[in-house]
Design a protein around this motif. Sequence first.
Motif, PDB file in Angstrom:
ATOM      1  N   ARG A 329      47.044  40.397  42.102  1.00 34.16           N
ATOM      2  CA  ARG A 329      47.690  39.912  43.318  1.00 34.16           C
ATOM      3  C   ARG A 329      48.622  41.215  43.914  1.00 34.16           C
ATOM      4  O   ARG A 329      48.871  41.467  44.944  1.00 34.16           O
ATOM      5  CB  ARG A 329      48.934  38.925  43.224  1.00 34.16           C
ATOM      6  N   GLU A 330      49.067  42.309  43.017  1.00 31.53           N
ATOM      7  CA  GLU A 330      50.049  43.261  43.232  1.00 31.53           C
ATOM      8  C   GLU A 330      49.563  44.422  43.523  1.00 31.53           C
ATOM      9  O   GLU A 330      50.170  45.268  44.180  1.00 31.53           O
ATOM     10  CB  GLU A 330      51.156  43.382  42.247  1.00 31.53           C
ATOM     11  N   ALA A 331      48.145  44.527  43.242  1.00 29.26           N
ATOM     12  CA  ALA A 331      47.579  45.863  43.136  1.00 29.26           C
ATOM     13  C   ALA A 331      47.443  46.505  44.647  1.00 29.26           C
ATOM     14  O   ALA A 331      47.092  45.492  45.325  1.00 29.26           O
ATOM     15  CB  ALA A 331      46.160  46.066  42.403  1.00 29.26           C
ATOM     16  N   ILE A 332      47.722  47.869  45.079  1.00 27.19           N
ATOM     17  CA  ILE A 332      47.155  48.511  46.347  1.00 27.19           C
ATOM     18  C   ILE A 332      45.660  47.816  46.306  1.00 27.19           C
ATOM     19  O   ILE A 332      45.215  47.680  47.381  1.00 27.19           O
ATOM     20  CB  ILE A 332      47.628  49.697  46.188  1.00 27.19           C
ATOM     21  N   ALA A 333      44.877  48.405  45.418  1.00 31.43           N
ATOM     22  CA  ALA A 333      43.360  48.062  45.379  1.00 31.43           C
ATOM     23  C   ALA A 333      43.093  48.113  43.870  1.00 31.43           C
ATOM     24  O   ALA A 333      43.568  48.826  43.075  1.00 31.43           O
ATOM     25  CB  ALA A 333      42.721  49.268  46.245  1.00 31.43           C
ATOM     26  N   LEU A 334      41.811  47.489  43.804  1.00 33.64           N
ATOM     27  CA  LEU A 334      41.069  47.829  42.473  1.00 33.64           C
ATOM     28  C   LEU A 334      40.167  48.997  42.545  1.00 33.64           C
ATOM     29  O   LEU A 334      39.474  49.113  43.575  1.00 33.64           O
ATOM     30  CB  LEU A 334      40.172  46.580  42.186  1.00 33.64           C
ATOM     31  N   VAL A 335      40.485  49.791  41.722  1.00 35.00           N
ATOM     32  CA  VAL A 335      39.299  51.136  41.834  1.00 35.00           C
ATOM     33  C   VAL A 335      38.530  51.121  40.625  1.00 35.00           C
ATOM     34  O   VAL A 335      38.726  50.837  39.505  1.00 35.00           O
ATOM     35  CB  VAL A 335      40.165  52.510  41.574  1.00 35.00           C
ATOM     36  N   TYR A 336      36.861  50.911  41.075  1.00 32.34           N
ATOM     37  CA  TYR A 336      36.052  50.568  39.965  1.00 32.34           C
ATOM     38  C   TYR A 336      34.965  51.546  40.011  1.00 32.34           C
ATOM     39  O   TYR A 336      34.025  51.630  40.714  1.00 32.34           O
ATOM     40  CB  TYR A 336      35.550  49.210  40.369  1.00 32.34           C
ATOM     41  N   PRO A 337      35.025  52.801  39.120  1.00 32.19           N
ATOM     42  CA  PRO A 337      34.180  53.902  38.951  1.00 32.19           C
ATOM     43  C   PRO A 337      33.220  53.923  38.356  1.00 32.19           C
ATOM     44  O   PRO A 337      32.488  54.783  38.009  1.00 32.19           O
ATOM     45  CB  PRO A 337      35.198  55.012  38.898  1.00 32.19           C
ATOM     46  N   SER A 338      32.633  52.892  37.833  1.00 37.03           N
ATOM     47  CA  SER A 338      31.752  52.604  36.901  1.00 37.03           C
ATOM     48  C   SER A 338      30.431  53.195  37.218  1.00 37.03           C
ATOM     49  O   SER A 338      29.948  53.189  38.138  1.00 37.03           O
ATOM     50  CB  SER A 338      31.432  50.988  36.401  1.00 37.03           C
ATOM     51  N   LEU A 339      29.866  53.855  36.090  1.00 43.25           N
ATOM     52  CA  LEU A 339      28.498  54.420  36.311  1.00 43.25           C
ATOM     53  C   LEU A 339      27.200  53.356  36.207  1.00 43.25           C
ATOM     54  O   LEU A 339      26.197  53.805  36.665  1.00 43.25           O
ATOM     55  CB  LEU A 339      28.274  55.521  35.227  1.00 43.25           C
ATOM     56  N   PHE A 340      27.532  52.347  35.555  1.00 44.84           N
ATOM     57  CA  PHE A 340      26.525  51.319  35.172  1.00 44.84           C
ATOM     58  C   PHE A 340      26.878  49.861  35.168  1.00 44.84           C
ATOM     59  O   PHE A 340      27.924  49.775  34.158  1.00 44.84           O
ATOM     60  CB  PHE A 340      25.624  51.758  33.834  1.00 44.84           C
ATOM     61  N   GLU A 341      26.523  49.016  35.664  1.00 45.09           N
ATOM     62  CA  GLU A 341      26.858  47.660  35.763  1.00 45.09           C
ATOM     63  C   GLU A 341      25.650  46.664  35.929  1.00 45.09           C
ATOM     64  O   GLU A 341      24.823  46.990  36.745  1.00 45.09           O
ATOM     65  CB  GLU A 341      27.980  47.316  36.535  1.00 45.09           C
ATOM     66  N   GLY A 342      25.557  45.699  35.040  1.00 42.53           N
ATOM     67  CA  GLY A 342      24.708  44.813  35.502  1.00 42.53           C
ATOM     68  C   GLY A 342      24.920  43.610  36.632  1.00 42.53           C
ATOM     69  O   GLY A 342      24.247  43.350  37.286  1.00 42.53           O
ATOM     70  N   TYR A 343      26.557  43.738  36.526  1.00 38.72           N
ATOM     71  CA  TYR A 343      26.795  43.118  37.785  1.00 38.72           C
ATOM     72  C   TYR A 343      28.192  43.377  38.196  1.00 38.72           C
ATOM     73  O   TYR A 343      28.157  44.093  39.285  1.00 38.72           O
ATOM     74  CB  TYR A 343      27.214  41.426  37.400  1.00 38.72           C
ATOM     75  N   GLY A 344      29.239  43.366  37.519  1.00 42.99           N
ATOM     76  CA  GLY A 344      30.514  43.963  38.029  1.00 42.99           C
ATOM     77  C   GLY A 344      31.562  42.982  38.605  1.00 42.99           C
ATOM     78  O   GLY A 344      32.121  42.666  39.667  1.00 42.99           O
ATOM     79  N   LEU A 345      31.845  42.168  37.332  1.00 44.45           N
ATOM     80  CA  LEU A 345      32.861  40.832  37.721  1.00 44.45           C
ATOM     81  C   LEU A 345      33.967  40.986  38.522  1.00 44.45           C
ATOM     82  O   LEU A 345      34.475  40.627  39.454  1.00 44.45           O
ATOM     83  CB  LEU A 345      33.087  40.029  36.396  1.00 44.45           C
ATOM     84  N   PRO A 346      34.888  42.383  38.055  1.00 41.43           N
ATOM     85  CA  PRO A 346      35.955  42.753  38.614  1.00 41.43           C
ATOM     86  C   PRO A 346      36.009  43.003  39.991  1.00 41.43           C
ATOM     87  O   PRO A 346      37.103  42.686  40.720  1.00 41.43           O
ATOM     88  CB  PRO A 346      36.510  43.962  37.724  1.00 41.43           C
ATOM     89  N   VAL A 347      34.970  43.345  40.579  1.00 38.97           N
ATOM     90  CA  VAL A 347      34.928  43.676  42.080  1.00 38.97           C
ATOM     91  C   VAL A 347      35.023  42.343  42.665  1.00 38.97           C
ATOM     92  O   VAL A 347      35.711  42.318  43.551  1.00 38.97           O
ATOM     93  CB  VAL A 347      33.554  44.298  42.259  1.00 38.97           C
ATOM     94  N   GLY A 348      34.207  41.329  42.482  1.00 43.85           N
ATOM     95  CA  GLY A 348      34.279  40.302  42.929  1.00 43.85           C
ATOM     96  C   GLY A 348      35.441  39.247  42.778  1.00 43.85           C
ATOM     97  O   GLY A 348      36.080  38.892  43.688  1.00 43.85           O
ATOM     98  N   GLU A 349      36.076  39.561  41.680  1.00 43.17           N
ATOM     99  CA  GLU A 349      37.330  38.996  41.335  1.00 43.17           C
ATOM    100  C   GLU A 349      38.560  39.349  42.321  1.00 43.17           C
ATOM    101  O   GLU A 349      39.396  38.593  42.813  1.00 43.17           O
ATOM    102  CB  GLU A 349      37.843  38.848  39.844  1.00 43.17           C
ATOM    103  N   ALA A 350      38.483  40.920  42.327  1.00 49.69           N
ATOM    104  CA  ALA A 350      39.456  41.345  43.440  1.00 49.69           C
ATOM    105  C   ALA A 350      39.491  40.933  44.792  1.00 49.69           C
ATOM    106  O   ALA A 350      40.374  40.481  45.364  1.00 49.69           O
ATOM    107  CB  ALA A 350      39.518  42.887  43.246  1.00 49.69           C
ATOM    108  N   LEU A 351      38.109  40.770  45.345  1.00 47.29           N
ATOM    109  CA  LEU A 351      37.915  40.026  46.576  1.00 47.29           C
ATOM    110  C   LEU A 351      38.347  38.764  46.685  1.00 47.29           C
ATOM    111  O   LEU A 351      39.130  38.426  47.505  1.00 47.29           O
ATOM    112  CB  LEU A 351      36.423  40.238  46.894  1.00 47.29           C
ATOM    113  N   TRP A 352      38.245  37.985  45.446  1.00 52.29           N
ATOM    114  CA  TRP A 352      38.746  36.555  45.662  1.00 52.29           C
ATOM    115  C   TRP A 352      40.160  36.533  45.894  1.00 52.29           C
ATOM    116  O   TRP A 352      40.788  35.547  46.365  1.00 52.29           O
ATOM    117  CB  TRP A 352      38.309  35.994  44.396  1.00 52.29           C
ATOM    118  N   MET A 353      40.919  37.331  45.257  1.00 54.36           N
ATOM    119  CA  MET A 353      42.263  37.488  45.060  1.00 54.36           C
ATOM    120  C   MET A 353      43.024  38.334  46.305  1.00 54.36           C
ATOM    121  O   MET A 353      44.060  38.274  46.292  1.00 54.36           O
ATOM    122  CB  MET A 353      42.864  38.103  43.788  1.00 54.36           C
ATOM    123  N   GLY A 354      42.138  38.592  47.380  1.00 57.41           N
ATOM    124  CA  GLY A 354      42.509  39.336  48.470  1.00 57.41           C
ATOM    125  C   GLY A 354      42.908  40.680  48.279  1.00 57.41           C
ATOM    126  O   GLY A 354      43.927  41.157  48.847  1.00 57.41           O
TER     127      GLY A 354
END
Length: 446
Positions: A329-354
């Motif tokens: 809720r309070e983050a300016i943004a999620l920064v997700y620099p991963s080199l390899f993901e099968g999916y990447g749940l935190p990206v979707g969760e951050a969008l869900w949380m606005g």
Amino acid sequence: MTTPKPKIYFDLTTLRQNRSGSLQANGVTRTLYETARRFYKDDLEVTFICHDARTNEYVSLQADPLFQDAGLDPASLPDLLGAPVKTFHQEKYKNRKIKGLFHKLRHTLQLHADKTTGACDGKALGEPLCDIDAPFLSLGNLEEARRLTEYVMSRAPYVPVYVMIHDISPLRLNNPEEDPGAKLWLEHLRRTVTTRPHILANSEYTRSDLLKFLAEQKLPSPQSTSVVHLAHEFQETEPVYPLRQRPENGFFLLLGDIRYRKNAKLVFDAYLHILEHDEKAPLPQLICAGAIPSGAFASLNKNQKYTTIGKYVTIVQSPTQAELTALYREAIALVYPSLFEGYGLPVGEALWMGTPVLASNATSIPEVGGDHCCYFDPHNAEELATLIQSTLKTRDALRAELPSRAELRQWQNVKEDIWQAIQSHSTPSDKRSSGLQKTSQKLEEA
């Protein structure tokens, strides 16, 4: 005449392996629990099962204690499912025989102690399976998938098994000839696909990468492959902020172990680049949250490269759902620099949380974020530095452009897609074969 409900066996063994203080610490565990919860609530005859270390058999589970409440306390898992069971892998100690003998003895003694003291006696464990007559579903880790597929093959080879592959990063980022962990992972994959299960891939990228690898290694193809994208939905709770005070300039959120493929050092390099041009730049804090071991930042800073930005880095180990709710809720943004993901749940969760997302453009991540994220090259710190600075100037505009929750995937959608994949591959001949196998088993018992 009442029509019988569709039936399925759903393996929850991987939940028992969760040894952190939060289900959020592991994306596989998260996927397994949230999807299982939706199956539990649905109008299907679901038999939840777990491997029983005491008998080396699969047993049914009493699901109510796991799913009746709004959330699950990870601390209750050993009490419900029994103590976590580690398999001893001798091949890890191929070149360290004395150490291997020591750890084998230690493993044997620990397992004996767990069985003797009743630590393996989970309260939710039920009776061994019999008359197997329905498909099996495994969404857990690969070792558990391998165990389940071999179990079904030995007892009911005509019954279909559906296995989710979350990614093959151990084989793409490591050399199995040199890395014991990667070699073991390859062996689990080989033995799993040899049983020819139906494969559920969590992204188009994972599906194509898996099929390409199987072809490269001349391994058997699965019975079928289906893509089931995971959810954006995040189960928020009453927020609990994990730090004593909030950073003066706010914070960017990084999720996951900051070492290895999560590539947090790229963010640190981006901060160094910004400070080289303006040493007084009012940069936000970098809150790194996840299953991060003590000393992880120090291991990245052995040559003192990141000492100057150490004051910006805060570690939150294994955050709870309530703590993650506050951080999203309070983050300016999620920064997700991963080199390899099968999916990447935190990206979707951050969008869900606005929460705006600055994400790597590697592997499957663009499938999760779509047009809603700001992407960067995970090897280009200067590009990320520019993106960070522009984000600080346009943070309100970025939030205003985010999608509504109605546009995003929920865990119920995941459950429905999995069930559709199972139903689409259920043929009359499969059902007849399953029935014949069941009859054969009863005749053998008689």
